[in-house]
Design a protein around this motif. Structure first.
Motif, PDB file in Angstrom:
ATOM      1  N   TYR A  46       0.809  -1.210   0.000  1.00  0.00           N
ATOM      2  CA  TYR A  46       0.000   0.000   0.000  1.00  0.00           C
ATOM      3  C   TYR A  46       0.846   1.264   0.000  1.00  0.00           C
ATOM      4  N   ILE A  47       2.026   1.187   0.623  1.00  0.00           N
ATOM      5  CA  ILE A  47       2.910   2.349   0.681  1.00  0.00           C
ATOM      6  C   ILE A  47       4.335   1.926   0.379  1.00  0.00           C
ATOM      7  N   MET A  48       5.190   2.912   0.090  1.00  0.00           N
ATOM      8  CA  MET A  48       6.619   2.682  -0.059  1.00  0.00           C
ATOM      9  C   MET A  48       7.299   3.593   0.954  1.00  0.00           C
ATOM     10  N   PHE A  49       8.204   3.034   1.736  1.00  0.00           N
ATOM     11  CA  PHE A  49       8.848   3.753   2.821  1.00  0.00           C
ATOM     12  C   PHE A  49      10.351   3.629   2.625  1.00  0.00           C
ATOM     13  N   LYS A  50      10.952   4.605   1.940  1.00  0.00           N
ATOM     14  CA  LYS A  50      12.365   4.532   1.576  1.00  0.00           C
ATOM     15  C   LYS A  50      13.282   4.683   2.779  1.00  0.00           C
TER      16      LYS A  50
END
Length: 87
Positions: free
Chosen positions: A52-56
């Protein structure tokens, strides 16, 4: 279907930047969800695992990017039309 915390976090992450043009801080997420910071970070990690999200950058919430804006739809059970007349 997402658990309550994950669904709430996803809604906040989608709607908050629309008004403020930035991602909410951990302090604000704690206030908005009523959860502890470690629970919030676990929810964010779970959202990332589910795509659902991308968290770099794990140390900075400003690096969050929402990939999917909609949770999976709830499957509803169709009931027979004559339920009330037969029971």
């Amino acid at each position: 279907m997402l658990p309550d915390l994950e669904r709430k976090l996803l809604r906040i992450l989608i709607n908050y930047p629309a008004h403020r043009s930035r991602v909410p801080t951990l302090r604000l997420l704690k206030y908005l969800t009523g959860r502890k910071p470690n629970e919030i970070m676990e929810g964010i990690a779970s959202l990332e695992e589910k795509g659902y999200i991308m968290f770099k950058n794990k140390r900075d919430l400003q690096s969050l990017i929402v990939l999917k804006e909609e949770a999976q739809p709830v499957q509803r059970v169709e009931r027979a039309a004559d339920y009330w007349t037969t029971h």
